[in-house]
Design a protein around this motif. Structure first.
Motif, PDB file in Angstrom:
ATOM      1  N   MET A 276       4.966  -0.657  -4.618  1.00 37.23           N
ATOM      2  CA  MET A 276       4.802  -0.860  -6.062  1.00 37.23           C
ATOM      3  C   MET A 276       3.315  -1.036  -6.380  1.00 37.23           C
ATOM      4  O   MET A 276       2.881  -2.061  -6.873  1.00 37.23           O
ATOM      5  CB  MET A 276       5.619  -2.068  -6.520  1.00 37.23           C
ATOM      6  CG  MET A 276       5.854  -2.092  -8.018  1.00 37.23           C
ATOM      7  SD  MET A 276       7.179  -3.222  -8.536  1.00 37.23           S
ATOM      8  CE  MET A 276       6.619  -4.778  -7.853  1.00 37.23           C
ATOM      9  N   LYS A 277       2.526   0.021  -6.090  1.00 33.11           N
ATOM     10  CA  LYS A 277       1.091  -0.018  -6.319  1.00 33.11           C
ATOM     11  C   LYS A 277       0.632   1.019  -7.324  1.00 33.11           C
ATOM     12  O   LYS A 277      -0.571   1.224  -7.507  1.00 33.11           O
ATOM     13  CB  LYS A 277       0.346   0.208  -4.994  1.00 33.11           C
ATOM     14  CG  LYS A 277       0.446  -0.937  -4.011  1.00 33.11           C
ATOM     15  CD  LYS A 277      -0.244  -2.183  -4.537  1.00 33.11           C
ATOM     16  CE  LYS A 277      -1.752  -1.995  -4.628  1.00 33.11           C
ATOM     17  NZ  LYS A 277      -2.426  -3.192  -5.192  1.00 33.11           N
ATOM     18  N   ASP A 278       1.550   1.683  -7.987  1.00 31.31           N
ATOM     19  CA  ASP A 278       1.211   2.755  -8.919  1.00 31.31           C
ATOM     20  C   ASP A 278       2.319   2.827  -9.962  1.00 31.31           C
ATOM     21  O   ASP A 278       3.468   2.492  -9.679  1.00 31.31           O
ATOM     22  CB  ASP A 278       1.079   4.076  -8.148  1.00 31.31           C
ATOM     23  CG  ASP A 278       0.577   5.214  -9.004  1.00 31.31           C
ATOM     24  OD1 ASP A 278       1.408   5.802  -9.734  1.00 31.31           O
ATOM     25  OD2 ASP A 278      -0.624   5.517  -8.960  1.00 31.31           O
ATOM     26  N   ILE A 279       1.970   3.287 -11.161  1.00 30.93           N
ATOM     27  CA  ILE A 279       2.973   3.375 -12.222  1.00 30.93           C
ATOM     28  C   ILE A 279       4.104   4.327 -11.825  1.00 30.93           C
ATOM     29  O   ILE A 279       5.265   4.132 -12.202  1.00 30.93           O
ATOM     30  CB  ILE A 279       2.326   3.817 -13.551  1.00 30.93           C
ATOM     31  CG1 ILE A 279       3.297   3.653 -14.720  1.00 30.93           C
ATOM     32  CG2 ILE A 279       1.805   5.245 -13.471  1.00 30.93           C
ATOM     33  CD1 ILE A 279       3.634   2.221 -15.032  1.00 30.93           C
ATOM     34  N   ARG A 280       3.775   5.323 -11.009  1.00 34.26           N
ATOM     35  CA  ARG A 280       4.800   6.253 -10.547  1.00 34.26           C
ATOM     36  C   ARG A 280       5.785   5.546  -9.612  1.00 34.26           C
ATOM     37  O   ARG A 280       6.974   5.866  -9.588  1.00 34.26           O
ATOM     38  CB  ARG A 280       4.153   7.441  -9.852  1.00 34.26           C
ATOM     39  CG  ARG A 280       3.229   8.246 -10.773  1.00 34.26           C
ATOM     40  CD  ARG A 280       2.433   9.276  -9.996  1.00 34.26           C
ATOM     41  NE  ARG A 280       1.434   9.929 -10.830  1.00 34.26           N
ATOM     42  CZ  ARG A 280       0.220   9.436 -11.076  1.00 34.26           C
ATOM     43  NH1 ARG A 280      -0.137   8.280 -10.536  1.00 34.26           N
ATOM     44  NH2 ARG A 280      -0.629  10.081 -11.839  1.00 34.26           N
ATOM     45  N   ASP A 281       5.276   4.603  -8.806  1.00 36.16           N
ATOM     46  CA  ASP A 281       6.167   3.809  -7.954  1.00 36.16           C
ATOM     47  C   ASP A 281       7.185   3.056  -8.804  1.00 36.16           C
ATOM     48  O   ASP A 281       8.364   2.978  -8.460  1.00 36.16           O
ATOM     49  CB  ASP A 281       5.362   2.803  -7.119  1.00 36.16           C
ATOM     50  CG  ASP A 281       4.464   3.474  -6.094  1.00 36.16           C
ATOM     51  OD1 ASP A 281       4.772   4.607  -5.680  1.00 36.16           O
ATOM     52  OD2 ASP A 281       3.457   2.856  -5.705  1.00 36.16           O
ATOM     53  N   SER A 282       6.718   2.489  -9.901  1.00 32.52           N
ATOM     54  CA  SER A 282       7.615   1.737 -10.781  1.00 32.52           C
ATOM     55  C   SER A 282       8.704   2.631 -11.354  1.00 32.52           C
ATOM     56  O   SER A 282       9.881   2.249 -11.429  1.00 32.52           O
ATOM     57  CB  SER A 282       6.815   1.091 -11.918  1.00 32.52           C
ATOM     58  OG  SER A 282       5.875   0.178 -11.422  1.00 32.52           O
ATOM     59  N   LEU A 283       8.329   3.846 -11.775  1.00 29.85           N
ATOM     60  CA  LEU A 283       9.312   4.784 -12.303  1.00 29.85           C
ATOM     61  C   LEU A 283      10.289   5.226 -11.209  1.00 29.85           C
ATOM     62  O   LEU A 283      11.486   5.387 -11.464  1.00 29.85           O
ATOM     63  CB  LEU A 283       8.604   6.000 -12.898  1.00 29.85           C
ATOM     64  CG  LEU A 283       7.845   5.733 -14.198  1.00 29.85           C
ATOM     65  CD1 LEU A 283       6.970   6.924 -14.561  1.00 29.85           C
ATOM     66  CD2 LEU A 283       8.800   5.408 -15.331  1.00 29.85           C
ATOM     67  N   ASN A 284       9.773   5.415 -10.000  1.00 32.82           N
ATOM     68  CA  ASN A 284      10.659   5.782  -8.893  1.00 32.82           C
ATOM     69  C   ASN A 284      11.680   4.683  -8.607  1.00 32.82           C
ATOM     70  O   ASN A 284      12.857   4.958  -8.362  1.00 32.82           O
ATOM     71  CB  ASN A 284       9.833   6.061  -7.638  1.00 32.82           C
ATOM     72  CG  ASN A 284       9.056   7.360  -7.740  1.00 32.82           C
ATOM     73  OD1 ASN A 284       9.395   8.240  -8.525  1.00 32.82           O
ATOM     74  ND2 ASN A 284       8.002   7.487  -6.946  1.00 32.82           N
ATOM     75  N   ILE A 285      11.217   3.428  -8.631  1.00 31.32           N
ATOM     76  CA  ILE A 285      12.135   2.306  -8.400  1.00 31.32           C
ATOM     77  C   ILE A 285      13.197   2.266  -9.490  1.00 31.32           C
ATOM     78  O   ILE A 285      14.391   2.071  -9.224  1.00 31.32           O
ATOM     79  CB  ILE A 285      11.356   0.979  -8.351  1.00 31.32           C
ATOM     80  CG1 ILE A 285      10.476   0.920  -7.098  1.00 31.32           C
ATOM     81  CG2 ILE A 285      12.312  -0.215  -8.379  1.00 31.32           C
ATOM     82  CD1 ILE A 285       9.507  -0.246  -7.079  1.00 31.32           C
TER      83      ILE A 285
ATOM     84  N   THR B 175       5.967  11.456   0.019  1.00 31.68           N
ATOM     85  CA  THR B 175       6.132  11.727  -1.388  1.00 31.68           C
ATOM     86  C   THR B 175       7.597  11.789  -1.760  1.00 31.68           C
ATOM     87  O   THR B 175       8.477  11.846  -0.908  1.00 31.68           O
ATOM     88  CB  THR B 175       5.450  13.052  -1.765  1.00 31.68           C
ATOM     89  OG1 THR B 175       6.036  14.097  -0.979  1.00 31.68           O
ATOM     90  CG2 THR B 175       3.962  12.993  -1.476  1.00 31.68           C
ATOM     91  N   GLN B 176       7.856  11.812  -3.062  1.00 34.62           N
ATOM     92  CA  GLN B 176       9.215  11.881  -3.551  1.00 34.62           C
ATOM     93  C   GLN B 176       9.439  13.218  -4.231  1.00 34.62           C
ATOM     94  O   GLN B 176       8.538  13.769  -4.852  1.00 34.62           O
ATOM     95  CB  GLN B 176       9.499  10.745  -4.552  1.00 34.62           C
ATOM     96  CG  GLN B 176       9.632   9.380  -3.914  1.00 34.62           C
ATOM     97  CD  GLN B 176       8.325   8.806  -3.493  1.00 34.62           C
ATOM     98  OE1 GLN B 176       7.348   8.916  -4.215  1.00 34.62           O
ATOM     99  NE2 GLN B 176       8.276   8.192  -2.326  1.00 34.62           N
ATOM    100  N   THR B 177      10.662  13.716  -4.155  1.00 29.17           N
ATOM    101  CA  THR B 177      10.999  14.959  -4.838  1.00 29.17           C
ATOM    102  C   THR B 177      11.700  14.627  -6.126  1.00 29.17           C
ATOM    103  O   THR B 177      12.431  13.662  -6.234  1.00 29.17           O
ATOM    104  CB  THR B 177      11.912  15.837  -3.973  1.00 29.17           C
ATOM    105  OG1 THR B 177      13.101  15.106  -3.665  1.00 29.17           O
ATOM    106  CG2 THR B 177      11.217  16.215  -2.672  1.00 29.17           C
ATOM    107  N   LYS B 178      11.487  15.453  -7.128  1.00 27.07           N
ATOM    108  CA  LYS B 178      12.113  15.215  -8.417  1.00 27.07           C
ATOM    109  C   LYS B 178      12.161  16.533  -9.181  1.00 27.07           C
ATOM    110  O   LYS B 178      11.434  17.468  -8.897  1.00 27.07           O
ATOM    111  CB  LYS B 178      11.355  14.164  -9.216  1.00 27.07           C
ATOM    112  CG  LYS B 178       9.862  14.423  -9.305  1.00 27.07           C
ATOM    113  CD  LYS B 178       9.091  13.183  -8.999  1.00 27.07           C
ATOM    114  CE  LYS B 178       7.595  13.439  -8.991  1.00 27.07           C
ATOM    115  NZ  LYS B 178       6.816  12.295  -8.648  1.00 27.07           N
TER     116      LYS B 178
END
Length: 471
Positions: A148-157, A448-451
């Motif tokens: 949880m070190k990036d805004i994208r991490d928050s959206l992924n969670i 990385t994450q896929t979306k």
């Protein structure tokens, strides 16, 4: 062509995209700042409209308010409420330029930084690149969990949580349902504590309304901490009170316990415990994140850059480090200053005065850190505060936490959005952002994450690094 460029104050030589990043022509000393976090922006503010050319470089085009990442992750806020475009931030700063790029290497011998978009030279270089999640070499844990070190991490969670809850309503397999609705948070610092509290309130107030298919008791939240208390950087009173708050919210706190492995379904601990969970959020540690070019002799524990009392990197003449990446090692601070927003902002302000003193050949003082206290929240009306000798918890600590955070957010619009969301949540416990805009899936073959492409609908608002702030 060349005449038009010169009329616009741009040197033709700097406009070769494949070689050099284009910048306004200036004879003033050039300060290049890498990173637009709390430290970097504080330095920019201190140097604005001074006799110096300032170039801010960041891999994102926006500043991120990290202390509220957990609220985005738990559907309390939208991402555009806690990010702020750099170009809007520096509007009216005549001597400041922003360039969207990622610095790959520092060539100190030629005063040059190499980025993924080109290179540029500097008179003074300031590294404010912050930190990234530290998984301590556990590759399988890193592949299967989220930091949880990036805004994208928050959206992924957020999307992982909502998708798993929806899948739990579909499946008839009891074991799979348990795994989908169990959450494990690793790390008992401010980020882990605040995330656990927010998830617990989601379970208590949102789950029964949204998912009547199963009881809210099916959602188990585990907080795993390797030490014998939570919030190690705060007082014993704050630690014990936080533990009480979390236990009252039915969070299962496991102290003196650490994760040894996680395959995406089963969490294994060093003591031999196993927890069935498809949701693991890692907040247990960070390490410095900086480009190549700094001698390893000047890197200390936590992958931080060792600095002197002027925040200059050891072994360098004109390279400085501020914020979480900097470690000013002394008798008073054998481990460096705490990696919190307060210290970063103070260092940024100090370095602005120091650089102008050096440029103007004026005396400069040593950096002195002033600890004004710490705050952490565990949920609505529940927080802890250490303000010097004054230590308290409960509603007034939560109110102070709320005011400090609200005032610290960049931009009037963002303050208004966050304040409005908090007001609605205060009276209703409502979280209106429980929408799955994209399909999220961990890519377990890499980092990385896929979306799918539908994420662009959400991330267009943000144009695409301890979750606590201190007073």
């Amino acid at each position: 062509m060349k005449q038009n460029q010169m009329l616009n104050g741009i040197d033709d030589h700097t406009c070769k995209v494949t070689e050099t990043i284009c910048l306004p022509n200036s004879r003033l000393p050039r300060v290049v700042i890498v990173g637009g976090g709390f430290a970097g922006l504080a330095l920019v503010e201190g140097l604005k409209n001074k006799d110096v050319q300032v170039v801010l470089i960041d891999r994102n085009n926006f500043h991120q308010f990290q202390p509220l990442f957990y609220q985005v992750a738990t559907s309390g806020l939208e991402p555009d409420s806690i990010v702020f475009p750099f170009r809007k931030q520096i509007k009216g700063y005549k001597n400041v330029s922003f360039r969207l790029a990622e610095v790959k290497e520092i060539q100190a011998s030629t005063n040059t930084v190499i980025t993924d978009k080109g290179k540029l030279t500097y008179d003074y270089l300031v590294l404010a690149t912050g930190t990234k999640t530290n998984f301590f070499g556990m590759e399988e844990v890193e592949r299967n969990s989220l930091g949880m070190k990036d805004i994208r991490d928050s959206l992924n969670i957020r999307h992982m949580m909502l998708q798993n809850l929806e899948q739990a309503a579909i499946t008839c397999d009891d074991e799979e349902r348990d795994a989908l609705t169990n959450f494990v948070i690793v790390g008992g610092g401010p980020a882990g504590v605040e995330m656990a509290g927010a998830l617990a309130e989601f379970c208590k107030y949102i789950l029964p309304k949204d998912y009547p298919e199963y009881p809210s008791s099916i959602m188990n939240i585990y907080l795993v901490e390797a030490m014998d208390e939570l919030l190690m950087a705060m007082s014993d009173k704050a630690s014990s009170k936080t533990l009480t708050y979390l236990e009252n919210l039915n969070v299962k706190v496991l102290l003196k316990e650490s994760v040894s492995n996680y395959d995406g379904t089963v969490v294994q601990t060093k003591s031999g415990k196993t927890i069935l969970a498809k949701n693991l959020i890692w907040t247990a540690g960070v390490k410095g994140d900086f480009p190549k070019g700094i001698d390893e002799r000047h890197v200390v524990k936590g992958n931080r850059l060792k600095t002197d009392t002027y925040l200059k990197v050891d072994g360098q003449e004109n390279i400085y480090a501020i914020g979480d990446i900097a470690a000013l090692i002394s008798e008073e601070t054998p481990k460096g200053h705490p990696q919190v927003a307060r210290a970063a902002i103070q260092q940024g302000k100090y370095l602005a005065c120091t650089l102008m003193g050096i440029i103007n050949d004026k005396p400069i003082g040593l950096f002195s850190y002033k600890d004004k206290g710490s705050l952490a929240t565990v949920g609505k009306r529940k927080a802890v505060a250490d303000l010097g000798k004054l230590k308290f918890a409960g509603y007034f600590a939560w109110l102070l936490w709320s005011v400090v955070h609200l005032l610290s957010i960049s931009g009037f619009r963002n303050k208004l959005l966050v304040g409005f969301n908090w007001a609605v949540s205060y009276f209703s416990y409502e979280k209106s952002n429980r929408v799955i805009i994209r399909n999220f899936k961990l890519n377990t073959t890499g980092k990385t994450q896929t979306k799918d492409n539908s994420e662009n609908h959400l991330e267009k608002d943000v144009n695409t690094k301890k979750s606590s702030i201190d007073v």
